[in-house]
Design an enzyme around this catalytic site. Structure first.
Site, PDB file in Angstrom:
ATOM      1  N   ARG A 236      -0.192  72.389 -18.679  1.00 30.13           N
ATOM      2  CA  ARG A 236       0.012  73.183 -19.901  1.00 30.13           C
ATOM      3  C   ARG A 236       1.312  73.968 -19.728  1.00 30.13           C
ATOM      4  O   ARG A 236       1.574  74.532 -18.640  1.00 30.13           O
ATOM      5  CB  ARG A 236      -1.146  74.159 -20.129  1.00 30.13           C
ATOM      6  CG  ARG A 236      -2.419  73.520 -20.687  1.00 30.13           C
ATOM      7  CD  ARG A 236      -2.252  72.987 -22.111  1.00 30.13           C
ATOM      8  NE  ARG A 236      -3.471  72.373 -22.641  1.00 30.13           N
ATOM      9  CZ  ARG A 236      -3.777  71.087 -22.591  1.00 30.13           C
ATOM     10  NH1 ARG A 236      -2.952  70.226 -22.013  1.00 30.13           N
ATOM     11  NH2 ARG A 236      -4.896  70.639 -23.125  1.00 30.13           N
ATOM     12  N   ASP A 260       6.048  67.608 -19.009  1.00 32.78           N
ATOM     13  CA  ASP A 260       5.421  66.939 -20.158  1.00 32.78           C
ATOM     14  C   ASP A 260       4.896  67.973 -21.142  1.00 32.78           C
ATOM     15  O   ASP A 260       4.426  67.620 -22.222  1.00 32.78           O
ATOM     16  CB  ASP A 260       4.252  66.054 -19.672  1.00 32.78           C
ATOM     17  CG  ASP A 260       3.666  65.228 -20.810  1.00 32.78           C
ATOM     18  OD1 ASP A 260       4.451  64.570 -21.518  1.00 32.78           O
ATOM     19  OD2 ASP A 260       2.437  65.259 -21.008  1.00 32.78           O
ATOM     20  N   GLU A 265       5.799  74.502 -27.089  1.00 36.22           N
ATOM     21  CA  GLU A 265       5.854  73.111 -27.555  1.00 36.22           C
ATOM     22  C   GLU A 265       5.297  72.920 -28.969  1.00 36.22           C
ATOM     23  O   GLU A 265       5.681  71.979 -29.668  1.00 36.22           O
ATOM     24  CB  GLU A 265       5.105  72.194 -26.587  1.00 36.22           C
ATOM     25  CG  GLU A 265       3.600  72.406 -26.552  1.00 36.22           C
ATOM     26  CD  GLU A 265       2.896  71.427 -25.612  1.00 36.22           C
ATOM     27  OE1 GLU A 265       3.346  71.285 -24.480  1.00 36.22           O
ATOM     28  OE2 GLU A 265       1.891  70.830 -26.033  1.00 36.22           O
ATOM     29  N   HIS A 297       4.424  65.911 -24.331  1.00 38.85           N
ATOM     30  CA  HIS A 297       2.962  65.904 -24.163  1.00 38.85           C
ATOM     31  C   HIS A 297       2.396  64.496 -24.385  1.00 38.85           C
ATOM     32  O   HIS A 297       1.491  64.293 -25.192  1.00 38.85           O
ATOM     33  CB  HIS A 297       2.314  66.913 -25.129  1.00 38.85           C
ATOM     34  CG  HIS A 297       1.037  67.474 -24.590  1.00 38.85           C
ATOM     35  ND1 HIS A 297       0.739  68.814 -24.587  1.00 38.85           N
ATOM     36  CD2 HIS A 297      -0.028  66.877 -24.012  1.00 38.85           C
ATOM     37  CE1 HIS A 297      -0.446  69.017 -24.052  1.00 38.85           C
ATOM     38  NE2 HIS A 297      -0.941  67.842 -23.695  1.00 38.85           N
TER      39      HIS A 297
HETATM   40  P1  NAI Z   1     -10.431  69.561 -14.239  1.00 40.43           P
HETATM   41  O1  NAI Z   1     -11.227  70.641 -14.889  1.00 40.43           O
HETATM   42  O2  NAI Z   1     -11.121  68.323 -13.771  1.00 40.43           O
HETATM   43  O3  NAI Z   1      -9.617  70.166 -13.000  1.00 40.43           O
HETATM   44  C1  NAI Z   1      -8.967  71.394 -13.030  1.00 40.43           C
HETATM   45  C2  NAI Z   1      -8.971  71.942 -11.609  1.00 40.43           C
HETATM   46  O4  NAI Z   1      -8.188  73.135 -11.588  1.00 40.43           O
HETATM   47  C3  NAI Z   1     -10.385  72.316 -11.121  1.00 40.43           C
HETATM   48  O5  NAI Z   1     -10.590  71.766  -9.834  1.00 40.43           O
HETATM   49  C4  NAI Z   1     -10.363  73.839 -11.082  1.00 40.43           C
HETATM   50  O6  NAI Z   1     -11.163  74.380 -10.046  1.00 40.43           O
HETATM   51  C5  NAI Z   1      -8.896  74.110 -10.816  1.00 40.43           C
HETATM   52  N1  NAI Z   1      -8.459  75.437 -11.212  1.00 40.43           N
HETATM   53  C6  NAI Z   1      -8.941  76.235 -12.200  1.00 40.43           C
HETATM   54  N2  NAI Z   1      -8.229  77.380 -12.246  1.00 40.43           N
HETATM   55  C7  NAI Z   1      -7.295  77.299 -11.269  1.00 40.43           C
HETATM   56  C8  NAI Z   1      -6.259  78.160 -10.825  1.00 40.43           C
HETATM   57  N3  NAI Z   1      -6.053  79.331 -11.389  1.00 40.43           N
HETATM   58  N4  NAI Z   1      -5.492  77.740  -9.799  1.00 40.43           N
HETATM   59  C9  NAI Z   1      -5.695  76.529  -9.217  1.00 40.43           C
HETATM   60  N5  NAI Z   1      -6.657  75.679  -9.591  1.00 40.43           N
HETATM   61  C10 NAI Z   1      -7.445  76.054 -10.606  1.00 40.43           C
HETATM   62  O7  NAI Z   1      -9.280  69.211 -15.286  1.00 40.43           O
HETATM   63  P2  NAI Z   1      -8.404  67.879 -15.338  1.00 40.43           P
HETATM   64  O8  NAI Z   1      -9.064  66.849 -16.182  1.00 40.43           O
HETATM   65  O9  NAI Z   1      -7.965  67.519 -13.972  1.00 40.43           O
HETATM   66  O10 NAI Z   1      -7.158  68.404 -16.190  1.00 40.43           O
HETATM   67  C11 NAI Z   1      -6.267  69.376 -15.687  1.00 40.43           C
HETATM   68  C12 NAI Z   1      -5.378  69.875 -16.803  1.00 40.43           C
HETATM   69  O11 NAI Z   1      -4.534  68.812 -17.237  1.00 40.43           O
HETATM   70  C13 NAI Z   1      -6.138  70.278 -18.076  1.00 40.43           C
HETATM   71  O12 NAI Z   1      -6.564  71.625 -18.011  1.00 40.43           O
HETATM   72  C14 NAI Z   1      -5.117  70.092 -19.147  1.00 40.43           C
HETATM   73  O13 NAI Z   1      -4.453  71.326 -19.323  1.00 40.43           O
HETATM   74  C15 NAI Z   1      -4.123  69.084 -18.555  1.00 40.43           C
HETATM   75  N6  NAI Z   1      -4.096  67.828 -19.303  1.00 40.43           N
HETATM   76  C16 NAI Z   1      -2.879  67.419 -19.792  1.00 40.43           C
HETATM   77  C17 NAI Z   1      -2.776  66.234 -20.495  1.00 40.43           C
HETATM   78  C18 NAI Z   1      -1.454  65.736 -20.996  1.00 40.43           C
HETATM   79  O14 NAI Z   1      -1.405  64.789 -21.800  1.00 40.43           O
HETATM   80  N7  NAI Z   1      -0.334  66.284 -20.563  1.00 40.43           N
HETATM   81  C19 NAI Z   1      -3.970  65.425 -20.785  1.00 40.43           C
HETATM   82  C20 NAI Z   1      -5.187  65.921 -20.164  1.00 40.43           C
HETATM   83  C21 NAI Z   1      -5.239  67.101 -19.469  1.00 40.43           C
END
Ligand code: NAI
Length: 345
Positions: A236, A260, A265, A297
């Site tokens: 993000r 990305d 954005e 994105h």
């Molecule tokens: P997820 O929920 O499986 O993993 C997120 C991880 O970050 C978890 O292990 C959590 O414990 C950890 N976390 C939470 N707060 C934290 C912090 N302050 N510092 C370090 N780690 C922390 O989520 P997933 O599916 O891996 O997605 C991650 C991010 O990717 C999403 O939140 C979303 O913002 C982004 N995303 C971007 C996309 C794109 O097209 N550019 C598409 C899908 C997701």
């Protein structure tokens, strides 16, 4: 009677995959190109549900208006929901999301940014298109043996870790919650943020945007990083203080950035402004660096991810309209207690 769903911020690829998905015929769908905002929320009168995406603005005001218009379900067709005032929606409107549609898509895009920047493929492509076959200035490094910091090792971060291990990189991981069994099985080590800053040649962000992670990459954290560090952000935009990033790029402290996502954005991404002047000076400055790649994105944008998004969104809507609570509900009766509301208790 079919339930009416208003889709916001719809692009041709959304429409194609949603129309093709099993379950679409059960709903009366209206596709709107506009984002869901305080202005466009008026369009939702008479709809039962809205389907929204990452840059829709689902504030308390929008939620109140949605409720007034009869909408009882917000179906997010994405994983992140930082753009939704979840706490305000409780007791008014239910929210569902697609927690995982293709973590591979995002991790592979992060890798594409990393490799393109390192081997300067974007510059080489422009040169050869112009019959310039010089390779001066295109020197990269072997990623093998280099240290990379993965911040946020959830679904995407774990796949990214696998990919980086495959390159023979030394992977340091930071996450708020540690999964030691996984780390041991992969031969990677959890480290503090400071350790990651001090040791990593590449830092890749895969944590969600929260109050805690807002501007994680800022003036102070950049100062702690290695000279020439490469930063990749497919998570993000507001994880990075863009002005601090630009300062780091100007001084050479930051060697490259693959983005990305971008803090502001919502004003530009997903739209064609090629006939206009970019008035966002920060974005315009970012686009001048030849060691920065900005994609709008698109990390999620694979056929597989789009199919998963539409399938899961219809299944989420089916569950809601059957009067049930499902595992993809962000708040209310979430099963794993992992929603914003439960975490804030
Ligand atoms: P997820 O929920 O499986 O993993 C997120 C991880 O970050 C978890 O292990 C959590 O414990 C950890 N976390 C939470 N707060 C934290 C912090 N302050 N510092 C370090 N780690 C922390 O989520 P997933 O599916 O891996 O997605 C991650 C991010 O990717 C999403 O939140 C979303 O913002 C982004 N995303 C971007 C996309 C794109 O097209 N550019 C598409 C899908 C997701």
């Amino acid at each position: 009677m079919k339930k009416k769903v208003a889709f916001f911020d719809t692009k041709p690829y959304d429409r194609r995959s949603f129309d093709a998905a099993e379950g679409s015929s059960e709903y009366e769908i209206e596709y709107f190109e506009t984002r869901l905002t305080e202005r466009s929320v008026a369009l939702t009168k008479g709809f039962d549900a809205v389907c929204a995406f990452v840059n829709d603005e689902i504030s308390a005001t929008v939620i109140d208006k949605l409720y007034e218009n009869g909408v009882r379900l917000i179906a997010m067709r994405c994983a992140g929901y930082n753009n939704v005032d979840v706490c305000h929606a409780v007791e008014r409107i239910r929210i569902v999301r697609v927690p995982a549609y293709s973590p591979y898509a995002v991790a592979e895009h992060a890798l594409a940014l990393l490799m393109t920047l390192n081997r300067k493929i974007h510059r080489a492509h422009l040169r050869t298109r112009d019959s310039n076959f010089s390779i001066v200035g295109l020197v990269g490094v072997d990623m093998f043996g280099k240290t990379v910091g993965v911040i946020g090792a959830g679904k995407i971060g774990k796949i990214m870790t696998d990919i980086l291990c495959g390159l023979g990189m030394n992977v340091l991981v930071y996450d708020k919650y540690q999964d030691q069994k996984w780390a041991e099985s992969k031969g990677v080590r959890y480290a503090s943020l400071d350790e990651i800053y001090a040791e990593s040649q590449v830092i890749t962000l895969h944590c969600p945007l929260t109050e805690e992670s807002h501007h994680l990459v800022n003036k102070e954290s950049i100062e702690k990083m290695r000279d020439g560090v490469m930063i990749i952000n497919t998570s993000r935009g507001p994880l990075i203080d863009t002005k601090a990033l630009i300062k780091g790029l100007k001084s050479g402290k930051i060697g490259a950035a693959g983005l990305d996502v971008y803090e502001e954005e919502a004003d530009y991404f997903f739209e064609d402004y090629s006939e206009e002047i970019v008035t966002d000076d920060v974005l315009a400055r970012l686009l001048t660096f030849n060691n920065v790649i900005v994609t709008s994105h698109q990390a999620f944008l694979t056929e597989e991810a789009l199919a998963n998004i539409s399938r899961t969104t219809f299944s989420n809507m089916d569950t809601y309209f059957a009067g049930q609570h499902g595992p993809n509900e962000i708040c209310g009766n979430c099963e794993d207690g992992n929603c914003v509301r439960h975490q804030n208790r």
